[in-house]
Design a protein around this motif. Structure first.
Motif, PDB file in Angstrom:
ATOM      1  N   ILE A 111       0.802   0.932   2.340  1.00 16.23           N
ATOM      2  CA  ILE A 111      -0.550   1.498   2.205  1.00 16.23           C
ATOM      3  C   ILE A 111      -1.022   1.397   0.755  1.00 16.23           C
ATOM      4  O   ILE A 111      -2.133   0.931   0.479  1.00 16.23           O
ATOM      5  CB  ILE A 111      -0.579   2.975   2.686  1.00 16.23           C
ATOM      6  N   ALA A 112      -0.175   1.808  -0.186  1.00 13.45           N
ATOM      7  CA  ALA A 112      -0.588   1.816  -1.592  1.00 13.45           C
ATOM      8  C   ALA A 112      -0.901   0.409  -2.083  1.00 13.45           C
ATOM      9  O   ALA A 112      -1.906   0.187  -2.781  1.00 13.45           O
ATOM     10  CB  ALA A 112       0.504   2.448  -2.443  1.00 13.45           C
ATOM     11  N   ASN A 113      -0.048  -0.545  -1.727  1.00 11.70           N
ATOM     12  CA  ASN A 113      -0.265  -1.912  -2.215  1.00 11.70           C
ATOM     13  C   ASN A 113      -1.477  -2.574  -1.581  1.00 11.70           C
ATOM     14  O   ASN A 113      -2.189  -3.325  -2.245  1.00 11.70           O
ATOM     15  CB  ASN A 113       0.996  -2.757  -2.003  1.00 11.70           C
ATOM     16  N   VAL A 114      -1.711  -2.287  -0.306  1.00 15.12           N
ATOM     17  CA  VAL A 114      -2.905  -2.847   0.337  1.00 15.12           C
ATOM     18  C   VAL A 114      -4.162  -2.237  -0.286  1.00 15.12           C
ATOM     19  O   VAL A 114      -5.101  -2.942  -0.661  1.00 15.12           O
ATOM     20  CB  VAL A 114      -2.881  -2.596   1.869  1.00 15.12           C
ATOM     21  N   GLY A 169      -5.103  -3.459  -3.565  1.00 18.47           N
ATOM     22  CA  GLY A 169      -5.463  -4.875  -3.599  1.00 18.47           C
ATOM     23  C   GLY A 169      -4.335  -5.784  -4.041  1.00 18.47           C
ATOM     24  O   GLY A 169      -4.562  -6.963  -4.337  1.00 18.47           O
ATOM     25  N   ASN A 170      -3.114  -5.267  -4.104  1.00 13.20           N
ATOM     26  CA  ASN A 170      -1.981  -6.111  -4.504  1.00 13.20           C
ATOM     27  C   ASN A 170      -1.601  -7.092  -3.401  1.00 13.20           C
ATOM     28  O   ASN A 170      -1.096  -8.181  -3.673  1.00 13.20           O
ATOM     29  CB  ASN A 170      -0.762  -5.254  -4.848  1.00 13.20           C
ATOM     30  N   ILE A 171      -1.801  -6.680  -2.163  1.00 11.39           N
ATOM     31  CA  ILE A 171      -1.564  -7.557  -1.018  1.00 11.39           C
ATOM     32  C   ILE A 171      -2.694  -7.342  -0.001  1.00 11.39           C
ATOM     33  O   ILE A 171      -3.383  -6.314  -0.048  1.00 11.39           O
ATOM     34  CB  ILE A 171      -0.194  -7.288  -0.333  1.00 11.39           C
ATOM     35  N   THR A 188       1.841   0.124 -12.229  1.00  4.62           N
ATOM     36  CA  THR A 188       2.032  -1.328 -12.218  1.00  4.62           C
ATOM     37  C   THR A 188       3.509  -1.630 -12.426  1.00  4.62           C
ATOM     38  O   THR A 188       4.137  -1.062 -13.325  1.00  4.62           O
ATOM     39  CB  THR A 188       1.210  -1.985 -13.353  1.00  4.62           C
ATOM     40  N   LYS A 189       4.055  -2.508 -11.599  1.00  7.60           N
ATOM     41  CA  LYS A 189       5.494  -2.791 -11.654  1.00  7.60           C
ATOM     42  C   LYS A 189       5.937  -3.277 -13.041  1.00  7.60           C
ATOM     43  O   LYS A 189       6.995  -2.916 -13.534  1.00  7.60           O
ATOM     44  CB  LYS A 189       5.845  -3.859 -10.614  1.00  7.60           C
ATOM     45  N   TYR A 203       7.660   8.421 -10.768  1.00  5.46           N
ATOM     46  CA  TYR A 203       7.494   7.237  -9.928  1.00  5.46           C
ATOM     47  C   TYR A 203       6.479   7.484  -8.818  1.00  5.46           C
ATOM     48  O   TYR A 203       6.052   8.606  -8.574  1.00  5.46           O
ATOM     49  CB  TYR A 203       8.839   6.731  -9.398  1.00  5.46           C
ATOM     50  N   ASN A 204       6.060   6.421  -8.182  1.00  9.16           N
ATOM     51  CA  ASN A 204       5.107   6.507  -7.077  1.00  9.16           C
ATOM     52  C   ASN A 204       5.294   5.275  -6.196  1.00  9.16           C
ATOM     53  O   ASN A 204       6.055   4.357  -6.547  1.00  9.16           O
ATOM     54  CB  ASN A 204       3.666   6.619  -7.607  1.00  9.16           C
ATOM     55  N   GLU A 205       4.591   5.264  -5.080  1.00  2.00           N
ATOM     56  CA  GLU A 205       4.842   4.218  -4.078  1.00  2.00           C
ATOM     57  C   GLU A 205       4.507   2.803  -4.553  1.00  2.00           C
ATOM     58  O   GLU A 205       4.975   1.840  -3.988  1.00  2.00           O
ATOM     59  CB  GLU A 205       4.103   4.531  -2.776  1.00  2.00           C
ATOM     60  N   LEU A 206       3.702   2.685  -5.596  1.00  2.00           N
ATOM     61  CA  LEU A 206       3.364   1.347  -6.085  1.00  2.00           C
ATOM     62  C   LEU A 206       4.493   0.735  -6.907  1.00  2.00           C
ATOM     63  O   LEU A 206       4.516  -0.464  -7.138  1.00  2.00           O
ATOM     64  CB  LEU A 206       2.087   1.401  -6.927  1.00  2.00           C
TER      65      LEU A 206
END
Lengths: 492, 327
Positions: free
Chosen positions: A456-459, A462-464, B184-185, B268-271
């Motif tokens: 959810i977070a990445n979508v 806009g990362n994926i 950001t990773k 930390y967080n889900e990203l």
């Protein structure tokens, strides 16, 4: 001679210590319990040990409530109130050590898990057989909401009793921004909602159109926040009408929800810091006048947010058409552990007593007369200030008055803002169901939730893409989903 | 005069009973310590056996106790779990670099503080540097989340809510758009290292400053007479004198290398799970939230074994290089 005497005295001492230790909550006082009548004889507990999270603090007179309970029932009530942030860690450790309290307040995420583990006393029969006043004045839908099927062949059973209504979150808007953006007409559908957010954003100066404490809730119901975006998507396992279980995350509705959140985020309508937000940072942002809309608890929080947001009022918004409803959580339960030696007595003289619609409920809701409230000559009452904070009135001792599950006449009038937000919520709510439990779910759920949150977070950021997100979910969570679904569907 | 025949000279060791009797009061005094040690340090170690069992809450509530038929099953499951492997890798990477930065920065800061001539200035700087250590990680996380924020507007057009660091960088022209350091990773780990150093460097200097105060001033005096400047004195006297302390602190810290939890948990967080999830946060989810005591004990045992290898390995290397270690 002396040696014999020493041995005897030691033996006697040990016997006394053991007897005291074993008495626990269940010391037999004989006869029926104090506060309420039951169909069958039960021994009145001498003492009860309870662990509670959402009650008033000792600094504000929690011990006074316990003392008054002793006056009213003759039972010693001792409360353990761990630090809120570590509450469930402490509870888990107490169970692991084999020495939990007799009664524990437990949220819906942990309640069925502990029921499934055999840690909780089955109170179904006690509830069905009780003749306590509470039985006739409680809204049974809240009790039924806590019935859990632990797949032991006995069907859904009651392992905990609701403290108050589950409550849920609604979307609040700043009235000044809201009036300007909509002319005072609440958005009826998603397009109007998004249009309102766009107008909020157009104000500039750091305006955050909508914020929430995360894109997905950490516990069930997962989609309690951002209802306008989730709409018909259910990011959890649910049972279809034909009885089969499915993973709502893999359904097209979830793709739609992800796309809506992604688009709104890209447009700057959703708080850019949403994944690092927690509830207190959201409140701070809202209170500092930066936020237009905020999805937060109905009830008392409406008045609190309103009081701490200068220059404007709050408007609780009805749910938009596409979302259909807000979600009322499964109520927080008061459970009796298997460690308690007199569970029937505790059920009657503590739980039923605290929902009796009379002196018991008043004590467990408003606290102690002349310490937490005063009685007026016309039969009403006035809340007094907290011991620690003379500027804030006592809200509750244990149970939030506005969320009472009984037909109870609260002597203290509720704040109209609290009532109005609850009214909006109740007109637009649907009840959540108790999460399913099994060993397979316990083993896989932690990892599965990590994948969900990541996707959810990445979508949304806009990362994926949505498609890539669903592919990632299927690849990384497929085995967990498969195992859980197989388990759920095999049990029916 | 008859000489002593050394070949037949035997030092006779007194019988053990005699020794015990001779030193009976010392042994008596040691008894409470030994008993407490056994109770509080060795008795809990018996819990290691749960690592080889299936042991969940239901085993406690049913009174059945742990199921030892599992054997090494928990360890097999552990190494099959992608999330554990990821968290192990992250733990090693984060801890290793944190240990390196910690050692380097702490020594440098200690040397700099030691160079301060005025006592009041030294005390003031020390106090200022120690203070962050006393802040809880929750508070530190809140502070840095604000400082490092990229702002609430994802589009980057409204910069009103951008955090202090991004605002400065943009003002100085280093960046065009704010950087979301904590989501950001690529930037999460560097940000974590910096936050760690901000919080703990000052506190870490205490032991080095104590060691520095023990270096004989005669050595500096002699070096000065020989024409050595500040840098050469540091390089040839201070650092060699500090090496023993550096080694001890390094080996002791190595033992704790896998115990990273709170600082990660609050930041930390889900990203950034893939670069930040560590063994302790993984254990928290699986063990505490899942009530799986057997599995979480297996993780704990694995961690302890790795730590033991690291410490004994480092000690061995220290012995080979410097001739002595600490174990």
């Amino acid at each position: 001679m002396k040696k014999n005497l020493l041995i005897r005295l030691t033996g006697l001492g040990l016997a006394v210590v053991m007897a005291a230790g074993m008495s626990g909550c269940g010391g037999s006082g004989g006869g029926t319990g104090g506060g309420s009548a039951a169909t069958e004889e039960y021994s009145k507990p001498e003492s009860i040990k309870m662990t509670f999270d959402t009650c008033m603090t000792f600094e504000n007179g929690l011990q006074d409530v316990c003392d008054e309970y002793k006056n009213q029932t003759g039972i010693d009530l001792s409360i353990e109130k761990p630090d809120h942030a570590k509450y469930y860690e402490k509870i888990t450790l107490a169970f692991a050590s084999g020495n939990p309290s007799d009664v524990i307040e437990m949220g819906s995420t942990y309640y069925p898990e502990n029921a499934n583990n055999g840690a909780l006393w089955d109170m179904t029969d006690a509830w069905e057989n009780t003749t306590a006043t509470a039985k006739s004045i409680i809204d049974e839908s809240y009790v039924d909401a806590l019935k859990v099927d632990i797949k032991d062949g006995n069907g859904p059973r009651l392992y905990g009793f609701p403290t108050v209504a589950g409550n849920g979150t609604i979307t609040y808007a700043r009235k000044d921004w809201f009036d300007e953006a909509t002319g005072g007409n609440a958005p009826k559908n998603y397009d109007e909602f998004i249009e309102m957010l766009r107008k909020f954003k157009a104000r500039g100066n750091g305006a955050i159109p909508i914020t929430a404490a995360g894109l997905i809730n950490s516990e069930t119901p997962y989609d309690i926040y951002l209802r306008e975006f989730y709409q018909d998507a259910i990011p959890d396992f649910y049972q279809k009408e034909d009885g089969s279980w499915v993973d709502g995350f893999t359904e097209p509705a979830m793709e739609g929800a992800l796309q809506r959140m992604r688009d709104a985020f890209a447009e700057g309508l959703i708080d850019g810091e949403i994944v690092t937000n927690n509830t207190s940072t959201c409140r701070d942002k809202f209170n500092s006048g930066l936020v237009g809309a905020f999805n937060y608890w109905a009830g008392m929080w409406c008045a609190k947010l309103d009081d701490s947001t200068p220059d404007t009022e709050l408007v609780p918004l009805p749910i938009i058409e596409e979302a259909g409803h807000y979600i009322e959580r499964v109520p927080t339960a008061m459970v009796i552990t298997n460690n308690c030696s007199n569970p029937v007595g505790v059920f009657e003289d503590l739980i039923m007593y605290s929902h009796d619609g009379g002196a018991g409920q008043l004590l467990f809701t408003r606290g102690v007369k002349d310490k937490h409230y005063t009685e007026n000559s016309d039969g009403t009452a006035t809340a007094l200030a907290y011991y620690e904070d003379p500027n804030t009135l006592v809200e509750k001792s244990f149970y939030a008055p506005e969320l009472s599950i009984t037909e109870w006449q609260d002597p203290i009038a509720l704040d109209p803002r609290v009532e109005s937000s609850l009214q909006v919520f109740r007109e637009n709510r649907e009840f959540a169901t108790v999460p399913q439990v099994s060993d397979v779910i316990s083993d896989n759920l932690a990892n599965l939730n990590v994948v969900k949150k990541e996707v959810i977070a990445n979508v949304v950021h806009g990362n994926i893409s949505v498609e890539e997100g669903m592919e990632k979910y299927n690849n990384e969570a497929g085995s967990y989903v498969e195992a859980i679904l197989a388990d759920l569907n095999s049990n029916g | 005069m008859a000489g002593v025949n050394h070949e037949t000279l035997v030092v006779k060791k007194p019988p053990l009973g005699n020794l015990l009797y001779k030193y009976r009061y010392f042994y008596l005094m040691a008894i409470p310590v030994v008993v407490l040690l056994l109770i509080f340090f060795y008795w809990p170690m018996l819990g290691i056996r749960f690592a080889f069992s299936t042991y969940k809450l239901k085993h406690i509530t049913s009174g059945a106790g742990p199921d030892y038929s599992t054997g090494f099953g928990n360890f097999v499951a552990l190494f099959k779990d992608k999330f554990f492997i990821d968290s192990f890798r992250n733990t090693v990477v984060l801890s290793f670099w944190n240990l390196v930065f910690s050692t380097v920065f702490t020594v440098i800061v200690a040397l700099l503080i030691n160079e301060l001539q005025h006592e009041w200035a030294k005390k003031f700087v020390q106090t200022v540097l120690y203070l962050p250590h006393f802040l809880s990680w929750v508070v530190v996380a809140s502070i840095f989340t604000l400082l490092l924020s990229a702002g609430a507007d994802q589009t980057g057009t409204d910069l009103t809510t951008v955090g202090f660091v991004n605002a400065i960088f943009m003002k100085l022209g280093f960046i065009d758009h704010p950087i979301a350091f904590l989501t950001t990773k690529e930037t999460w780990r560097p940000a974590w290292y910096i936050i760690q150093r901000w919080k703990e460097t000052g506190w870490g200097t205490i032991i080095y400053l104590a060691a520095l105060s023990g270096i004989s001033p005669d050595l500096y005096e002699a070096a000065e007479i020989d024409g050595a400047g500040r840098m050469k004195q540091t390089w040839y006297i201070t650092l060699p004198s500090l090496m023993d302390t550096i080694l001890i602190v390094f080996i002791l810290n190595l033992a704790k290398i896998l115990n990273v939890f709170e600082s990660v948990f609050v930041l930390y967080n889900e990203l950034v799970y893939s670069v930040s999830d560590v063994i302790q946060t993984y254990t928290y989810r699986k063990g505490i939230q899942g009530n799986d005591y057997g599995y979480s004990t297996a993780i704990g045992l694995f961690k302890s074994v790795i730590s033991l290898f690291l410490v004994t390995g480092a000690d061995y290397v220290a012995k080979r290089i410097r001739g002595y270690g600490i174990v």
